[in-house]
Motif scaffolding. Structure first.
Motif, PDB file in Angstrom:
ATOM      1  N   ARG A   1     -62.723 -17.512 -44.115  1.00  0.00           N
ATOM      2  CA  ARG A   1     -62.079 -17.712 -45.688  1.00  0.00           C
ATOM      3  C   ARG A   1     -62.991 -17.940 -46.780  1.00  0.00           C
ATOM      4  O   ARG A   1     -64.566 -17.550 -45.953  1.00  0.00           O
ATOM      5  CB  ARG A   1     -62.331 -19.590 -46.081  1.00  0.00           C
ATOM      6  CG  ARG A   1     -60.551 -19.576 -45.848  1.00  0.00           C
ATOM      7  CD  ARG A   1     -59.476 -19.124 -45.693  1.00  0.00           C
ATOM      8  NE  ARG A   1     -58.363 -20.052 -45.835  1.00  0.00           N
ATOM      9  CZ  ARG A   1     -56.694 -19.268 -45.815  1.00  0.00           C
ATOM     10  NH1 ARG A   1     -57.218 -18.349 -46.013  1.00  0.00           N
ATOM     11  NH2 ARG A   1     -55.965 -19.537 -45.552  1.00  0.00           N
TER      12      ARG A   1
ATOM     13  N   HIS B   1     -48.653 -14.828 -51.304  1.00  0.00           N
ATOM     14  CA  HIS B   1     -48.242 -15.013 -50.219  1.00  0.00           C
ATOM     15  C   HIS B   1     -49.210 -14.232 -49.257  1.00  0.00           C
ATOM     16  O   HIS B   1     -49.933 -14.422 -48.247  1.00  0.00           O
ATOM     17  CB  HIS B   1     -46.619 -14.937 -49.594  1.00  0.00           C
ATOM     18  CG  HIS B   1     -46.016 -16.484 -50.523  1.00  0.00           C
ATOM     19  ND1 HIS B   1     -46.594 -17.721 -49.369  1.00  0.00           N
ATOM     20  CD2 HIS B   1     -45.401 -16.346 -51.047  1.00  0.00           C
ATOM     21  CE1 HIS B   1     -45.151 -18.174 -50.228  1.00  0.00           C
ATOM     22  NE2 HIS B   1     -45.317 -17.597 -51.002  1.00  0.00           N
TER      23      HIS B   1
ATOM     24  N   ALA C   1     -52.567 -15.008 -49.755  1.00  0.00           N
ATOM     25  CA  ALA C   1     -52.953 -16.319 -48.706  1.00  0.00           C
ATOM     26  C   ALA C   1     -53.522 -15.874 -47.287  1.00  0.00           C
ATOM     27  O   ALA C   1     -53.642 -16.447 -46.817  1.00  0.00           O
ATOM     28  CB  ALA C   1     -52.018 -17.791 -48.892  1.00  0.00           C
TER      29      ALA C   1
ATOM     30  N   THR D   1     -57.589 -19.568 -50.396  1.00  0.00           N
ATOM     31  CA  THR D   1     -57.023 -20.548 -50.294  1.00  0.00           C
ATOM     32  C   THR D   1     -56.142 -20.113 -51.489  1.00  0.00           C
ATOM     33  O   THR D   1     -55.933 -19.693 -52.190  1.00  0.00           O
ATOM     34  CB  THR D   1     -58.074 -21.624 -50.281  1.00  0.00           C
ATOM     35  OG1 THR D   1     -58.552 -21.161 -51.283  1.00  0.00           O
ATOM     36  CG2 THR D   1     -58.938 -21.167 -49.530  1.00  0.00           C
ATOM     37  N   GLY D   2     -55.329 -21.254 -51.071  1.00  0.00           N
ATOM     38  CA  GLY D   2     -54.176 -21.580 -52.757  1.00  0.00           C
ATOM     39  C   GLY D   2     -54.575 -22.331 -54.063  1.00  0.00           C
ATOM     40  O   GLY D   2     -54.180 -22.058 -54.593  1.00  0.00           O
ATOM     41  N   THR D   3     -56.049 -22.749 -53.408  1.00  0.00           N
ATOM     42  CA  THR D   3     -56.522 -23.325 -54.458  1.00  0.00           C
ATOM     43  C   THR D   3     -57.242 -22.550 -54.896  1.00  0.00           C
ATOM     44  O   THR D   3     -57.091 -21.824 -56.561  1.00  0.00           O
ATOM     45  CB  THR D   3     -57.793 -24.540 -54.094  1.00  0.00           C
ATOM     46  OG1 THR D   3     -57.165 -25.175 -53.767  1.00  0.00           O
ATOM     47  CG2 THR D   3     -58.602 -24.768 -55.649  1.00  0.00           C
TER      48      THR D   3
ATOM     49  N   ARG E   1     -53.890 -28.338 -56.171  1.00  0.00           N
ATOM     50  CA  ARG E   1     -52.840 -29.122 -55.407  1.00  0.00           C
ATOM     51  C   ARG E   1     -51.811 -28.615 -55.315  1.00  0.00           C
ATOM     52  O   ARG E   1     -51.284 -28.200 -54.267  1.00  0.00           O
ATOM     53  CB  ARG E   1     -52.537 -30.281 -56.077  1.00  0.00           C
ATOM     54  CG  ARG E   1     -53.770 -31.396 -55.802  1.00  0.00           C
ATOM     55  CD  ARG E   1     -53.726 -32.968 -56.355  1.00  0.00           C
ATOM     56  NE  ARG E   1     -55.203 -33.690 -55.908  1.00  0.00           N
ATOM     57  CZ  ARG E   1     -54.833 -34.949 -56.820  1.00  0.00           C
ATOM     58  NH1 ARG E   1     -53.368 -35.377 -56.752  1.00  0.00           N
ATOM     59  NH2 ARG E   1     -56.138 -35.147 -56.443  1.00  0.00           N
TER      60      ARG E   1
ATOM     61  N   GLN F   1     -51.936 -24.941 -53.270  1.00  0.00           N
ATOM     62  CA  GLN F   1     -52.065 -25.113 -52.374  1.00  0.00           C
ATOM     63  C   GLN F   1     -51.390 -25.558 -50.979  1.00  0.00           C
ATOM     64  O   GLN F   1     -50.724 -25.056 -49.827  1.00  0.00           O
ATOM     65  CB  GLN F   1     -53.492 -26.195 -52.097  1.00  0.00           C
ATOM     66  CG  GLN F   1     -53.914 -25.591 -50.350  1.00  0.00           C
ATOM     67  CD  GLN F   1     -54.911 -25.130 -50.303  1.00  0.00           C
ATOM     68  OE1 GLN F   1     -54.992 -24.873 -51.144  1.00  0.00           O
ATOM     69  NE2 GLN F   1     -54.996 -24.968 -48.408  1.00  0.00           N
ATOM     70  N   ARG F   2     -50.480 -26.508 -51.836  1.00  0.00           N
ATOM     71  CA  ARG F   2     -49.286 -27.347 -51.533  1.00  0.00           C
ATOM     72  C   ARG F   2     -47.910 -26.727 -50.875  1.00  0.00           C
ATOM     73  O   ARG F   2     -47.387 -26.114 -49.784  1.00  0.00           O
ATOM     74  CB  ARG F   2     -48.536 -27.927 -51.968  1.00  0.00           C
ATOM     75  CG  ARG F   2     -47.435 -28.633 -51.013  1.00  0.00           C
ATOM     76  CD  ARG F   2     -46.896 -29.969 -52.184  1.00  0.00           C
ATOM     77  NE  ARG F   2     -47.728 -30.873 -52.591  1.00  0.00           N
ATOM     78  CZ  ARG F   2     -46.926 -32.260 -53.110  1.00  0.00           C
ATOM     79  NH1 ARG F   2     -46.411 -31.910 -53.822  1.00  0.00           N
ATOM     80  NH2 ARG F   2     -48.687 -32.905 -53.953  1.00  0.00           N
TER      81      ARG F   2
ATOM     82  N   THR G   1     -49.722 -23.188 -47.822  1.00  0.00           N
ATOM     83  CA  THR G   1     -50.002 -23.397 -46.887  1.00  0.00           C
ATOM     84  C   THR G   1     -48.740 -23.875 -46.048  1.00  0.00           C
ATOM     85  O   THR G   1     -47.009 -24.348 -46.119  1.00  0.00           O
ATOM     86  CB  THR G   1     -50.230 -24.771 -46.802  1.00  0.00           C
ATOM     87  OG1 THR G   1     -51.310 -24.962 -47.678  1.00  0.00           O
ATOM     88  CG2 THR G   1     -50.884 -25.344 -45.313  1.00  0.00           C
TER      89      THR G   1
END
Length: 280
Positions: free
Chosen positions: A17, A117, A120, A125-127, A272, A275-276, A279
């Motif tokens: 990362r 995507h 990612a 990261t999604g954040t 959140r 990230q969800r 992932t």
């Protein structure tokens, strides 16, 4: 004679990362900046031309019709309608741009172009992706707002340096709205009527009944509390008080606090939900 080599070719490994949340956010912002340098013409209508048409239609055209009545100066506190309206239009254009940039482009990043995507799959990261896109929207609003301020000044709608603080207030307002709308967009699988309903029942009423074109005390008493919860009303009050040099410190602190709470809540939801969704 030796047999065939049994050496194992190493499989490429992910580089990990991006260290630090800020570094990843900066990479996402750079991505959107590179895209924007080549495609900025496609955004001129929404970011510059549309607010200009509002200014011409309401500030110049409608303002010229109502200025002679004497009632306008009572409602605006003695200033011309264009001067009174200009900072509110600055906040309104930021909110409208934020709402648009936080709906279909976000869903496109998840579903159609799948840019999120791709990011990612790399070291982001999604954040970082969510906050990076939010930061880019904020920068876009600063840039388009600065152009709009120049246009307002050309038409005589700027009376002092307080308009710079109005631009800051409009940016905070738009970013708070963008964070909340991005969080909503991150939960949408098919746009269907969800985005249409958002614009029809939230964005447009917020534009019309947040004190942009007339003071909210002209609204029926039962409707006024609805305006008080609107982020655009708080942003309009801040922008207008700065532009007209009518500061009320306690009220200004309350407006800023409300907008910052919305921004923090929206940003937390964005981190959140992005990230969800990103992932595996």
């Amino acid at each position: 004679m030796t047999g065939p080599s049994t050496a194992v070719v190493p499989v490429p490994q992910a580089c990990g990362r991006v260290p630090g949340r800020i570094g990843g956010i900066g990479i996402v912002v750079e991505h959107y900046w590179r895209w924007y340098r080549r495609n900025w013409r496609a955004t001129v209508v929404s970011s510059v031309l549309q607010p200009l048409l509002f200014l011409l239609a309401f500030g110049v055209g409608f303002g010229a019709l109502v200025s002679g009545s004497g009632r306008v100066e009572v409602a605006t506190g003695g200033v011309g309608y264009l001067v009174w309206l200009a900072p509110a239009l600055l906040a309104m254009s930021a909110v409208q741009s934020a709402a648009f940039e936080s709906t279909y482009p976000v869903l496109s990043g998840f579903k159609w172009q799948r840019v999120y995507h791709a990011m990612a799959a790399g070291p982001l990261t999604g954040t970082q992706i969510g906050l990076g896109h939010l930061a880019w929207i904020a920068l876009r609003m600063v840039a388009s707002g600065a152009v709009y301020v120049i246009v307002i000044a050309a038409f005589g709608g700027v009376t002092g340096p307080g308009i710079a603080i109005s631009l800051l207030a409009a940016t905070i307002t738009g970013t708070a709205v963008a964070a909340l709308v991005m969080a909503f967009a991150a939960t949408v699988e098919n746009e269907g009527s969800q985005f249409t309903g958002l614009f029809r029942f939230v964005v447009i009423p917020m534009t019309l009944f947040s004190g942009t074109f007339f003071p909210i005390d002209r609204l029926p008493a039962i409707v006024q509390p609805l305006a008080w919860v609107s982020p655009l009303w708080h942003g309009t009050e801040l922008a207008r008080s700065a532009a007209l040099d009518r500061w009320q410190p306690l009220a200004a602190v309350g407006h800023v606090a409300y907008l910052l709470v919305l921004l923090v809540v929206g940003a937390v939801l964005v981190t959140r939900l992005f990230q969800r969704r990103l992932t595996p």
